[in-house]
Motif scaffolding. Structure first.
Motif, PDB file in Angstrom:
ATOM      1  N   VAL A   1       0.841  -1.201   0.000  1.00 16.63           N
ATOM      2  CA  VAL A   1       0.000   0.000   0.000  1.00 16.63           C
ATOM      3  C   VAL A   1       0.879   1.255   0.000  1.00 16.63           C
ATOM      4  O   VAL A   1       0.580   2.249  -0.672  1.00 16.63           O
ATOM      5  CB  VAL A   1      -0.957   0.005   1.208  1.00 16.63           C
ATOM      6  CG1 VAL A   1      -1.660   1.353   1.341  1.00 16.63           C
ATOM      7  CG2 VAL A   1      -1.984  -1.108   1.071  1.00 16.63           C
ATOM      8  N   LYS A   2       1.978   1.186   0.754  1.00 15.94           N
ATOM      9  CA  LYS A   2       2.921   2.303   0.784  1.00 15.94           C
ATOM     10  C   LYS A   2       3.480   2.562  -0.611  1.00 15.94           C
ATOM     11  O   LYS A   2       3.605   3.722  -1.049  1.00 15.94           O
ATOM     12  CB  LYS A   2       4.047   1.990   1.766  1.00 15.94           C
ATOM     13  CG  LYS A   2       5.066   3.111   1.927  1.00 15.94           C
ATOM     14  CD  LYS A   2       4.480   4.302   2.654  1.00 15.94           C
ATOM     15  CE  LYS A   2       5.545   5.337   2.963  1.00 15.94           C
ATOM     16  NZ  LYS A   2       4.994   6.523   3.658  1.00 15.94           N
ATOM     17  N   ILE A   3       3.817   1.498  -1.334  1.00 19.60           N
ATOM     18  CA  ILE A   3       4.334   1.626  -2.698  1.00 19.60           C
ATOM     19  C   ILE A   3       3.259   2.218  -3.617  1.00 19.60           C
ATOM     20  O   ILE A   3       3.524   3.121  -4.417  1.00 19.60           O
ATOM     21  CB  ILE A   3       4.805   0.260  -3.222  1.00 19.60           C
ATOM     22  CG1 ILE A   3       6.019  -0.224  -2.415  1.00 19.60           C
ATOM     23  CG2 ILE A   3       5.147   0.343  -4.708  1.00 19.60           C
ATOM     24  CD1 ILE A   3       6.454  -1.637  -2.754  1.00 19.60           C
ATOM     25  N   LEU A   4       2.034   1.715  -3.498  1.00 21.28           N
ATOM     26  CA  LEU A   4       0.943   2.219  -4.338  1.00 21.28           C
ATOM     27  C   LEU A   4       0.661   3.695  -4.094  1.00 21.28           C
ATOM     28  O   LEU A   4       0.219   4.414  -4.994  1.00 21.28           O
ATOM     29  CB  LEU A   4      -0.334   1.407  -4.081  1.00 21.28           C
ATOM     30  CG  LEU A   4      -0.369  -0.031  -4.592  1.00 21.28           C
ATOM     31  CD1 LEU A   4      -1.709  -0.678  -4.252  1.00 21.28           C
ATOM     32  CD2 LEU A   4      -0.114  -0.073  -6.095  1.00 21.28           C
ATOM     33  N   SER A   5       0.934   4.177  -2.885  1.00 19.90           N
ATOM     34  CA  SER A   5       0.646   5.573  -2.553  1.00 19.90           C
ATOM     35  C   SER A   5       1.506   6.545  -3.348  1.00 19.90           C
ATOM     36  O   SER A   5       1.178   7.735  -3.436  1.00 19.90           O
ATOM     37  CB  SER A   5       0.841   5.808  -1.050  1.00 19.90           C
ATOM     38  OG  SER A   5       2.212   5.698  -0.694  1.00 19.90           O
ATOM     39  N   PHE A   6       2.595   6.055  -3.951  1.00 20.81           N
ATOM     40  CA  PHE A   6       3.458   6.917  -4.760  1.00 20.81           C
ATOM     41  C   PHE A   6       2.996   6.983  -6.215  1.00 20.81           C
ATOM     42  O   PHE A   6       3.535   7.759  -7.005  1.00 20.81           O
ATOM     43  CB  PHE A   6       4.913   6.419  -4.709  1.00 20.81           C
ATOM     44  CG  PHE A   6       5.561   6.601  -3.372  1.00 20.81           C
ATOM     45  CD1 PHE A   6       6.038   7.844  -2.974  1.00 20.81           C
ATOM     46  CD2 PHE A   6       5.679   5.529  -2.494  1.00 20.81           C
ATOM     47  CE1 PHE A   6       6.636   8.005  -1.736  1.00 20.81           C
ATOM     48  CE2 PHE A   6       6.276   5.683  -1.257  1.00 20.81           C
ATOM     49  CZ  PHE A   6       6.755   6.930  -0.873  1.00 20.81           C
ATOM     50  N   LEU A   7       2.003   6.181  -6.566  1.00 21.62           N
ATOM     51  CA  LEU A   7       1.487   6.165  -7.930  1.00 21.62           C
ATOM     52  C   LEU A   7       0.273   7.067  -8.065  1.00 21.62           C
ATOM     53  O   LEU A   7      -0.452   7.301  -7.082  1.00 21.62           O
ATOM     54  CB  LEU A   7       1.084   4.734  -8.322  1.00 21.62           C
ATOM     55  CG  LEU A   7       2.169   3.660  -8.321  1.00 21.62           C
ATOM     56  CD1 LEU A   7       1.545   2.302  -8.666  1.00 21.62           C
ATOM     57  CD2 LEU A   7       3.271   4.001  -9.319  1.00 21.62           C
ATOM     58  N   PRO A   8       0.005   7.578  -9.272  1.00 18.76           N
ATOM     59  CA  PRO A   8      -1.289   8.239  -9.499  1.00 18.76           C
ATOM     60  C   PRO A   8      -2.421   7.274  -9.169  1.00 18.76           C
ATOM     61  O   PRO A   8      -2.293   6.059  -9.380  1.00 18.76           O
ATOM     62  CB  PRO A   8      -1.252   8.577 -10.999  1.00 18.76           C
ATOM     63  CG  PRO A   8       0.205   8.624 -11.347  1.00 18.76           C
ATOM     64  CD  PRO A   8       0.856   7.591 -10.473  1.00 18.76           C
TER      65      PRO A   8
END
Length: 361
Positions: free
Chosen positions: A13-20
């Protein structure tokens, strides 16, 4: 892919938070593990400013996917929701209302709505849930902005904001209606930015902890200034001429905490406004001034200072930085600068820039 999938859901989820948001949502098709991960994202942004016109199938699928699944969002607190749109086909008022309502139920902290539709026939009528303004005690930042064209903003009849937790409020709007009355009661607010070019407006404002204000309005400036006397930083754009003596401006208003002023004046009698502000800001340290003289229809009426007691308290005692942009050499400018430099005893930095050459003088 197997290595990434082996990470903990929290880290994913932390990684996904950096994506649009759109890209994060698209990962839901990768596997069962990824299907619901995006629903834990603390920040969501929907932006159709760059979609095709008319929108293509993928744009509608993305909107419909979020419209269907956002009610299932699992994060206990939604840190931020940003909704930006210029396409009425893709971003209908009922969609906005629904999404904002869900955000409120998820204790949204920061909410940004930016609506820009491209024709008068597509005016947005968005009845946002009343709980957004009155009962959402987790909301700390609210930004409402929209337009029909590049210079016409969110057309509103009334805004009522009563929120005890809100700390930042940004409103950019106009109203084609007459007799519009806005109520803003935000006892914790620290930052307030207002652009409003509507006519015949009135405000009832309660912001006792306000520290910074950025005001750009055509009407009711006196009452607005009387409601933001606690500020330390004030940015003010003023277009309206002052009739008569500067004492006709708000009486009894003292900015006891004001230290930094940025003042842009588009007015015949700009020195009256400026002197009034200086006289009522005893702790002012920084003054940034931009003057744009409107065509003068009346004779220049100089501001008079008859005795030492009329010198603003900040000039000999606290003012350290002075910046003047847009200098043209008029008599009004000369009279003010002569008085200013005669009495500003604590200056450490001074800058005067010519309007034509954009060079210091």
């Amino acid at each position: 892919m197997d290595r990434i999938s082996g990470l903990s859901d929290e880290l994913l989820v932390k990684i996904l938070s950096f994506l649009p948001t759109k890209d994060a949502v698209s990962t839901s098709v990768l596997s069962k593990q990824w299907k619901f991960l995006w629903m834990w994202l603390p920040k969501l942004e929907y932006n159709d400013y760059y979609t095709t016109n008319p929108p293509d199938t993928s744009d509608f699928m993305y909107r419909d996917f979020i419209d269907k699944n956002l009610p299932l969002h699992r994060a206990p607190v939604l840190e931020s929701l940003v909704l930006k749109s210029c396409n009425p086909e893709l971003f209908r008022p009922e969609v906005i209302r629904s999404w904002v309502g869900i955000a409120v139920s998820r204790c949204v902290r920061e909410l940004t709505l930016r609506i820009r539709y491209n024709s008068i026939g597509n005016k947005p009528v968005v009845p946002l849930p009343g709980s957004l303004y009155t009962c959402c005690n987790f909301l700390t930042a609210l930004k409402l902005e929209g337009s029909l064209f590049s210079w016409t903003y969110l057309n509103v009849r009334e805004i009522v904001v009563k929120n005890s937790a809100l700390q930042r409020l940004n409103l950019k709007m106009c109203s084609e209606h007459f007799g519009v009355h806005h109520v803003i009661v935000t006892p914790s607010l620290k930052y307030f930015k207002l652009y409003d070019d509507g006519q015949c407006l009135s405000y009832m404002i309660h912001m006792p902890k306000l520290e910074e204000a950025d005001l750009n309005v055509l009407n009711d400036l006196n009452k607005l200034l009387g409601s933001v006397t606690s500020v330390k930083h004030l940015s003010l754009l003023q277009f309206v001429n002052v009739e008569g003596d500067e004492s006709e401006l708000t009486v009894g208003v003292i900015f006891n905490q004001l230290e930094h002023v940025k003042l842009c004046i588009y007015s015949e009698d700009w020195s009256k406004i400026l002197v009034w502000l200086l006289r009522n800001s005893p702790k002012l340290r920084v003054l940034n001034l931009y003057v744009y003289d409107l065509p003068r229809f009346n004779d220049y009426d100089p501001v008079e200072w008859k005795n030492r007691s009329s010198v603003p308290e900040c000039l000999p005692n606290t003012l350290e930085t002075f910046k003047f942009e847009g200098f043209t050499g008029t008599q009004e400018e000369g009279d003010f600068l002569s008085f200013f430099f005669k009495n500003a005893c604590c200056l450490k930095s001074t800058s005067i820039t010519d309007r034509v050459t954009q060079r210091g003088i």
